[in-house]
Motif scaffolding. Structure first.
Motif, short mmCIF file in Angstrom:
data_model
loop_
_atom_site.label_atom_id
_atom_site.label_comp_id
_atom_site.label_asym_id
_atom_site.label_seq_id
_atom_site.Cartn_x
_atom_site.Cartn_y
_atom_site.Cartn_z
N PRO A 129 -2.11 3.16 5.64
CA PRO A 129 -1.55 2.14 4.74
C PRO A 129 -0.79 2.73 3.55
O PRO A 129 0.32 2.29 3.23
N HIS A 176 2.41 4.73 4.78
CA HIS A 176 3.39 3.74 5.25
C HIS A 176 4.07 3.07 4.07
O HIS A 176 5.30 2.95 4.01
N ARG A 177 3.27 2.63 3.10
CA ARG A 177 3.82 1.94 1.92
C ARG A 177 4.77 2.86 1.15
O ARG A 177 5.85 2.46 0.72
#
Length: 200
Positions: A44, A47-48
């Motif tokens: 997460p 990816h962000r």
């Protein structure tokens, strides 16, 4: 008897959620499937970070980050319990490569249209990245050198400490401090100079 032996072995292996990143990487050398826990733990944030810098293409950059990490896991420093700096370092290098590739594509298109304009590498990277950010922030970040910009974004967007950024980028902590200070100073100066004056 066999059931008891399997149960004992299962109890001897700590669940992935309690293992350090270093332990997961080490386990993945014998059992590649163990790397999935590291992926789940860090995907997460990586990816962000990638999407915030490269837009939709960041999805591919994030995925490539974990492929490169998986392929290079034998070289992971087992003294580093947290793999985030290692992963952000890989992601930052891949983002730079992506920006360069995007700029080369833009220049090739410009040559075909006979509208090519010469650029320095850092200016080219800044321009590609600027197209993916808001106008004010993009213009300010374009005034910051690539290495300074990477350090600042790893600190501001990825929430890494100076020590983690040093590990991610392979430079001393003092260099990280200098880069972030220089980036903040240039950003502030640019934002202050571009603030519209109040009407008289």
């Amino acid at each position: 008897m066999l059931y008891d032996q399997i149960a004992q072995e299962d109890r001897a292996i700590p669940p992935a959620s309690t293992q350090t990143d270093a332990a997961l990487v080490a386990a993945s050398l014998a059992d590649p499937a163990a790397f999935a826990a590291l992926f789940d733990r860090h995907w997460p944030r990586i990816h962000r970070f990638c999407v915030s810098r490269a837009g939709a293409a960041g999805e591919d950059v994030a995925a490539e980050t974990f492929r490169v990490a998986f392929d290079g896991r034998a070289g992971y420093d087992p003294r580093q319990d947290d793999a985030a700096p290692w992963l952000y370092g890989i992601a930052t290098n891949l983002l730079r490569r992506w920006f360069r590739g995007s700029e080369r594509g833009r220049r090739a298109t410009a040559r075909l249209d006979r509208q090519q304009q010469p650029d320095l590498a850092d200016e080219a990277l800044a321009r590609v990245e600027a197209e993916l950010l808001g106008p004010a922030l993009a213009a300010a970040l374009a005034q910051v050198g690539a290495a300074d910009r990477d350090a600042l974004l790893l600190h501001a967007w990825a929430d890494l400490t100076y020590e983690q950024i040093a590990h991610a980028t392979g430079v001393p902590v003092g260099t990280v401090r200098s880069r972030i200070h220089r980036a903040r100073t240039r950003l502030q100066a640019h934002l202050n100079s571009s603030t519209p004056e109040h009407p008289r």
